[in-house]
Design an enzyme around this catalytic site. Sequence first.
Site, PDB file in Angstrom:
ATOM      1  N   ASP A 107      -4.254  -2.199   8.416  1.00 56.18           N
ATOM      2  CA  ASP A 107      -2.981  -2.192   7.694  1.00 56.18           C
ATOM      3  C   ASP A 107      -2.153  -0.702   7.549  1.00 56.18           C
ATOM      4  OD1 ASP A 107      -4.915  -1.066   6.488  1.00 56.18           O
ATOM      5  OD2 ASP A 107      -4.944  -2.170   4.190  1.00 56.18           O
ATOM      6  N   THR A 119       0.362   5.285   1.210  1.00 53.43           N
ATOM      7  CA  THR A 119      -0.078   4.035   1.097  1.00 53.43           C
ATOM      8  C   THR A 119      -0.701   3.738  -0.227  1.00 53.43           C
ATOM      9  OG1 THR A 119      -1.696   2.370   2.023  1.00 53.43           O
ATOM     10  CG2 THR A 119      -2.386   4.713   2.039  1.00 53.43           C
ATOM     11  N   GLU A 128      -1.263  -4.497  -3.759  1.00 47.12           N
ATOM     12  CA  GLU A 128       0.064  -4.950  -2.490  1.00 47.12           C
ATOM     13  C   GLU A 128       0.870  -5.873  -2.748  1.00 47.12           C
ATOM     14  OE1 GLU A 128      -3.212  -4.252  -2.136  1.00 47.12           O
ATOM     15  OE2 GLU A 128      -3.758  -2.795  -0.882  1.00 47.12           O
TER      16      GLU A 128
HETATM   17  C1  DMJ Z   1      -5.110   1.113  -1.635  1.00 49.90           C
HETATM   18  O1  DMJ Z   1      -6.104   2.270  -1.946  1.00 49.90           O
HETATM   19  C2  DMJ Z   1      -4.246   1.445  -0.748  1.00 49.90           C
HETATM   20  O2  DMJ Z   1      -3.114   0.924  -0.697  1.00 49.90           O
HETATM   21  C3  DMJ Z   1      -4.947   1.252   0.659  1.00 49.90           C
HETATM   22  O3  DMJ Z   1      -4.114   1.672   1.673  1.00 49.90           O
HETATM   23  C4  DMJ Z   1      -5.450  -0.069   0.736  1.00 49.90           C
HETATM   24  N1  DMJ Z   1      -6.055  -0.621  -0.340  1.00 49.90           N
HETATM   25  C5  DMJ Z   1      -6.002  -0.027  -1.419  1.00 49.90           C
HETATM   26  C6  DMJ Z   1      -5.402  -0.975  -2.616  1.00 49.90           C
HETATM   27  O4  DMJ Z   1      -5.676  -2.430  -2.397  1.00 49.90           O
END
Ligand code: DMJ
Length: 933
Positions: free
Chosen positions: A294, A492, A406
């Site tokens: 992702d 992220t 998300e």
């Molecule tokens: C977060 O820590 C971040 O968005 C990461 O990139 C993916 N997972 C988690 C949340 O689900």
Amino acid sequence: MSEAGGGRGFGSSVPQRAPWSLVAATAALCLVSATSVWTAGASPMSREEKQKLGNQVLEMFDHAYGNYMEHAYPADELMPLTCRGRVRGQEPSRGDVDDALGKFSLTLIDSLDTLVVLNKTKEFEDAVRKVLRDVNLDNDVVVSVFETNIRVLGGLLGGHSLAIMLKEKGEYMQWYNDELLQMAKQLGYKLLPAFNTTSGLPYPRINLKFGIRKPEARTGTETDTCTACAGTLILEFAALSRFTGATIFEEYARKALDFLWEKRQRSSNLVGVTINIHTGDWVRKDSGVGAGIDSYYEYLLKAYVLLGDDSFLERFNTHYDAIMRYISQPPLLLDVHIHKPMLNARTWMDALLAFFPGLQVLKGDIRPAIETHEMLYQVIKKHNFLPEAFTTDFRVHWAQHPLRPEFAESTYFLYKATGDPYYLEVGKTLIENLNKYARVPCGFAAMKDVRTGSHEDRMDSFFLAEMFKYLYLLFADKEDVIFDIEDYIFTTEAHLLPLWLSTTNQRISKKNTTSEYTELDDSNFDWTCPNTQILFPNDPLYAQSIREPLKNVVDKSCPRGIIRVEESFRSGAKPPLRARDFMATNPEHLEILKKMGVSLIHLKDGRVQLVQHAIQAASSIDAEDGLRFMQEMIELSSQQQKEQQLPPRAVQIVSHPFFGRVVLTAGPAQFGLDLSKHKETRGFVASSKPYNGCSELTNPEAVMGKIALIQRGQCMFAEKARNIQNAGAIGGIVIDDNEGSSSDTAPLFQMAGDGKDTDDITIPMLFLFSKEGSIILDAIREYEEVEVLLSDKAKDRDPEMENEEQPSSESDSQNQSAEQIASSSQEVDLVDQESPEESSLNSHPESLSPADTDDAASISPSEQNSNPTENHETTSLDGECTDLDNQLQEQSETEEDSNPNVSWGKKVQPIDSILADWNEDIEAFEMMEKDEL
Ligand code: DMJ
């Protein structure tokens, strides 16, 4: 404070905003709200309502953050069910998921910039002081490089970014002297040894005190890492370099990205999920946009935005084309094999991919973003939350939900892009569901199983870092945020980095990297970070028109995609081949399959996966035969599944003082009333005599009209059921005789019949492991009258029931001990029969293990019916679906037709009242904690 070679951000207050570079300007345009163009469609939301929802988000944040600070800090995370801190080493290991915990007050650091976004400046100032005073980054603990980067380094940098912004404003943080940045730099240097590989890809883990490979480090022997783990560093590392002038961080992160780019599968332009950090070989060759990959894609596009380096955009666009060609099957996003990208690698999607519509907004590709988001929203409406994984026909594949942000993230970006108030309503639903199903007296608890509503004693730091930011910003007008959010980019983990970094310390940007600059043609810039005013100039109904055809995509979907083909199917039939006759070892059958456009993949575990590509069939008639064959396989398969995979059931204690808070995960029976099809059964419980229920009951008067408790063992389950039914019981709960057993540690199973006709058993029967069963037995000892609800899914607790049933004479002490039982039992979870082992699912970062990829076979839905004009055979498939649609319709009608006495799920409890009755709960939790000590 300053440092040799320090850059603009270090040792100084916030620099003057740099003249707009192209990227910074376009990034800002990405976030131009289109609310002004909205004129029709979903009803607009009034300013008052938006403010009310914004305030609700603030209150929820206070509840989560306040409880963390009060009951968990300085621990890394709050355990919201037992109301204490999660300290690594002091709790049973949860495997990889614990690698985020470095004994560095993770939740506090991850929450820093959320405090400023939510206008809690005073609290931010306090929080920064606490971080500086209390946090130690030199612990002898092995942590994930990825998680430490996105949560801790990102958290410190986000905190620093907003601290210097506030200082510049002149009111708060006047004492601040870049201390958070110094900590970030210290942490950056601690992570660097992880990059000591020939490839430049980092090791997945590092010991904060001892680094890597030394014996004391207890890490450094790993050979693999996930693509996202190695490819999600550039924003934080480049920001660190540009803030401080220390070039090394950005160089290392670029080198890792360059290596991944070099290793992309050249014919498909896709990357796999895991890679060998020494050889660069792909270890897992499946490819999607969710777990394990992702944020690699996210960081390519955002690195272009933040750093203004066209090569990142070029790479992103190359991957994006491949994603849209192979993985995107609107509204689905399905993993494929990097070498054979026309072949689906899975029949299910994971929840992490819910960020992708948000990224597509940044890319300017709004249509598929709207489509995927709409599909995800319908899955959420069905289960209240997005399960960790769900199948192509939208069944739960892995039922956990750790309060991931998300989907809220994508909702926010889609609202910014379209201005469609529909997305505000979506946000409102997310808020309601969180309060209704995840909120507990001491915070918000992850869902252990979205189907039963059971909880897990876990509140991840990303819930505070991300969820509250996106939800607050969704409802906020410009003046509700004390700074201009459009001057920042979200990492992220939703940490904020200022766009002015794009023009700061640029000289370091490309040193020592393998990528060469090539002039990009204009098409690379098409629509990237579009101005939404240009996207929807005259069509405010644009988003709605895209959603409309997908309105029922989840409820009306044909069961598809999961086919289990046993190798032992009997042989013999001539074409047209019937599914029931098919043998995967028969060469003649394989030839027929090929003609029909059906390909066959042998899975490692001996099963076989079938995928049909209608366009590869020899003729349209063969393609039609192929579709019929696949449809038959689906039916065979779903029959098998029904037999093998009955979902868990719930036993919910509904009488005072539990009022539905205690949900126990139960196993179903292959006989008796099917709770998934019928109304719930509710009644008081009574132990049967004999307790094993293996002979005629000697206490029929006690169990008459009640739910009988019986112990497992000594005779068949069906025999027990008959005996209690004959005594007049309206249901039965079999409690495991194996002391200490629990659904936490043992897989649930269905109670089998006795080989005879069991149609005479008409009452519902459920099975509880010993730990769960003893909760009911303890409750009986304490309260005598204990009423339970047997159902397929827990109902929301009903405040009115509490008022009606709360005996006024109950003493406080009784309440307390009831809550003690309740609190311990809220942790009782289920093992998801459909889910893979948690340990493997948690492999980093939240990636799904190879073993999980193919536990079933798939028919690609888009390949089946995405192109009705070319594949006229889809008509017949649609025809086949009619019945299934009806069945699904009936099923959902039955689900809704609930007993008026238990229609709790439909009521919304006002926040004030939730808070009032939870004050009582909090006291009980505190008591419990003292008792334990
Ligand atoms: C977060 O820590 C971040 O968005 C990461 O990139 C993916 N997972 C988690 C949340 O689900």
